[in-house]
Design a protein around this motif. Structure first.
Motif, short mmCIF file in Angstrom:
data_model
loop_
_atom_site.label_atom_id
_atom_site.label_comp_id
_atom_site.label_asym_id
_atom_site.label_seq_id
_atom_site.Cartn_x
_atom_site.Cartn_y
_atom_site.Cartn_z
N SER A 1 2.07 8.33 -6.00
CA SER A 1 1.28 9.56 -6.07
C SER A 1 1.92 10.61 -5.16
O SER A 1 1.46 10.85 -4.04
CB SER A 1 -0.17 9.28 -5.64
OG SER A 1 -0.94 10.47 -5.65
N PRO A 2 3.01 11.25 -5.62
CA PRO A 2 3.74 12.19 -4.74
C PRO A 2 2.90 13.36 -4.27
O PRO A 2 3.11 13.88 -3.18
CB PRO A 2 4.92 12.64 -5.62
CG PRO A 2 4.52 12.31 -7.02
CD PRO A 2 3.63 11.11 -6.94
N ARG B 1 -0.24 13.35 -3.43
CA ARG B 1 -1.01 12.90 -2.27
C ARG B 1 -0.14 12.81 -1.03
O ARG B 1 -0.56 13.24 0.06
CB ARG B 1 -1.65 11.55 -2.57
CG ARG B 1 -2.40 10.96 -1.39
CD ARG B 1 -2.91 9.58 -1.70
NE ARG B 1 -3.39 8.91 -0.51
CZ ARG B 1 -3.79 7.65 -0.48
NH1 ARG B 1 -3.73 6.91 -1.58
NH2 ARG B 1 -4.23 7.11 0.64
N MET B 2 1.08 12.28 -1.18
CA MET B 2 1.98 12.16 -0.04
C MET B 2 2.35 13.54 0.50
O MET B 2 2.43 13.75 1.72
CB MET B 2 3.22 11.38 -0.43
CG MET B 2 2.95 9.92 -0.75
SD MET B 2 4.48 8.97 -0.96
CE MET B 2 5.14 8.97 0.71
N ALA B 3 2.58 14.50 -0.40
CA ALA B 3 2.93 15.85 0.03
C ALA B 3 1.75 16.48 0.78
O ALA B 3 1.93 17.18 1.79
CB ALA B 3 3.31 16.69 -1.17
N ALA B 4 0.53 16.24 0.31
CA ALA B 4 -0.65 16.78 0.97
C ALA B 4 -0.80 16.19 2.37
O ALA B 4 -1.15 16.90 3.33
CB ALA B 4 -1.89 16.50 0.13
N GLU B 5 -0.55 14.91 2.50
CA GLU B 5 -0.64 14.27 3.81
C GLU B 5 0.40 14.84 4.76
O GLU B 5 0.12 15.06 5.95
CB GLU B 5 -0.46 12.76 3.67
CG GLU B 5 -1.65 12.06 3.02
CD GLU B 5 -1.44 10.56 2.90
OE1 GLU B 5 -0.33 10.07 3.24
OE2 GLU B 5 -2.38 9.86 2.48
N ALA B 6 1.62 15.06 4.27
CA ALA B 6 2.69 15.62 5.10
C ALA B 6 2.31 17.02 5.59
O ALA B 6 2.51 17.36 6.77
CB ALA B 6 4.00 15.65 4.33
N ARG B 7 1.75 17.84 4.70
CA ARG B 7 1.33 19.20 5.11
C ARG B 7 0.22 19.13 6.16
O ARG B 7 0.22 19.91 7.13
CB ARG B 7 0.85 19.98 3.89
CG ARG B 7 1.95 20.38 2.92
CD ARG B 7 1.46 21.42 1.92
NE ARG B 7 0.37 20.91 1.09
CZ ARG B 7 0.55 20.26 -0.08
NH1 ARG B 7 1.78 20.04 -0.51
NH2 ARG B 7 -0.48 19.85 -0.77
N ALA C 1 0.83 -1.20 0.00
CA ALA C 1 0.00 0.00 0.00
C ALA C 1 0.87 1.26 0.00
O ALA C 1 0.56 2.24 -0.70
CB ALA C 1 -0.92 0.00 1.22
N GLN C 2 1.97 1.22 0.77
CA GLN C 2 2.88 2.36 0.79
C GLN C 2 3.55 2.55 -0.56
O GLN C 2 3.76 3.69 -1.01
CB GLN C 2 3.95 2.15 1.87
CG GLN C 2 3.42 2.22 3.29
CD GLN C 2 2.92 3.60 3.64
OE1 GLN C 2 1.72 3.86 3.62
NE2 GLN C 2 3.83 4.51 3.96
#
Length: 239
Positions: A185-186, A188-194, A178-179
Motif C-alpha cells: 500500500s504505497p 499509506r507508506m507515503a502518508a506515514e513518511a509525510r 507486516a512490513q
C-alpha cells in the motif's frame, strides 16, 4: 469442540497421549485418512490462506471427510495446531554437530528458524503462547541446548537463551510480514513518511529528527535481521 472420550478440552491435549501413544486404528473398515495427511492438509491451507482459515470444518472439506470424523485424529483446533507446528519443524535440516563456537551456532539456528517461519507465515502466530513439544521440535531444541553448552550456562539458563532467541525470530518475522503487507500500500507508506517528517520538524522531537536525518542503512529484510541478530547474540552475557 472435543470428541466424546478424547483427551482434550479446556486444558488441551495431554502431550504424552498425543506424542507417545501410537495412532490407534479403528475397528472395522480401514481408516480413509491418517493424522499426518490431515495435518498436511491443514498446513497447506494455512500456507495459502492464513491460520484463521484453519477450522475443523474447513480441513474436513479439504480432505473430503465428515467434520465429526476428524475429531478422532485431532479432538480440537489447539491439538491440530500442535500437530501442524511439529510437522513443519520436520523441514528443519538434520543439525550438524555443534562447532564449539556457540555464537556462530546460535546465529545459524536463528537463520534456520527464520527461513522456516517465512515458508509458513502462520507459524509465528501459532507459536505465540504455545510450547511446541512434538518430536521434531524437541530434536531441534536438543541441538540448540548442545550448541549452548560451551557458554558454561546452567541447563535452565541455556533453555532461557533458546526461548529468547525463538521469541526474537518469531517477533521479527511477524514484523517482516507486516512490513511486506504495508509495502503493498504505497499511498499509506507515503502518508506515514509525510507525517513523521512533519512531526520531526516541529522542534519537539529532536531524537526522532536525528534518526530520520541519519544516513540510511540497508533495509532489506535479510540485512535488518542480521543486524538485530548480531546485537542480540553478541551481547548475551554468559557470566
Amino acid at each position: 469442540m472435543t470428541a466424546e472420550g478424547a483427551p482434550g478440552g479446556a486444558e488441551g491435549v495431554d502431550p504424552g497421549h498425543l506424542w507417545l501413544s501410537p495412532e490407534r486404528p479403528r475397528r472395522g473398515r480401514r481408516p480413509a485418512f491418517t493424522r499426518e495427511a490431515i495435518t498436511a492438509a491443514a498446513v497447506t491451507l494455512a500456507d495459502a490462506e492464513g491460520i484463521d482459515a484453519v477450522t475443523m470444518r474447513r480441513v474436513a472439506a479439504e480432505v473430503g471427510a465428515g467434520v465429526m470424523s476428524l475429531y478422532s485424529y485431532a479432538p480440537d483446533k489447539e491439538t491440530l495446531l500442535d500437530l501442524m507446528a511439529d510437522q513443519v519443524n520436520a523441514e528443519l535440516p538434520a543439525p550438524e554437530p555443534p562447532s564449539g563456537d556457540w555464537r556462530a551456532d546460535l546465529k545459524a539456528i536463528a537463520h534456520l528458524q527464520r527461513a522456516l517461519m517465512l515458508r509458513h507465515p502462520w507459524l509465528p502466530a501459532a507459536l505465540h503462547g504455545r510450547r511446541s513439544l512434538g518430536p521434531h521440535a524437541l530434536t531441534f531444541l536438543e541441538h540448540a541446548l548442545a550448541a549452548l553448552r560451551p557458554t558454561g550456562l546452567d541447563a535452565t539458563a541455556r533453555l532461557e537463551v533458546f526461548a529468547q532467541l525463538t521469541g526474537f525470530v518469531s517477533g521479527h518475522v511477524a514484523h517482516e510480514l507486516a512490513q511486506e503487507a504495508a509495502a503493498a500500500s504505497p499511498d499509506r507508506m507515503a502518508a506515514e513518511a509525510r507525517y513523521l517528517a512533519a512531526v520531526a520538524a516541529d522542534g519537539h522531537h529532536p531524537e526522532l529528527a536525528e534518526v530520520l536525518n541519519a544516513p540510511a542503512r540497508p533495509v532489506t529484510p535479510g540485512a535488518t535481521f542480521e543486524r538485530f541478530l548480531n546485537r542480540l547474540v553478541d551481547g548475551l552475557d554468559t557470566d
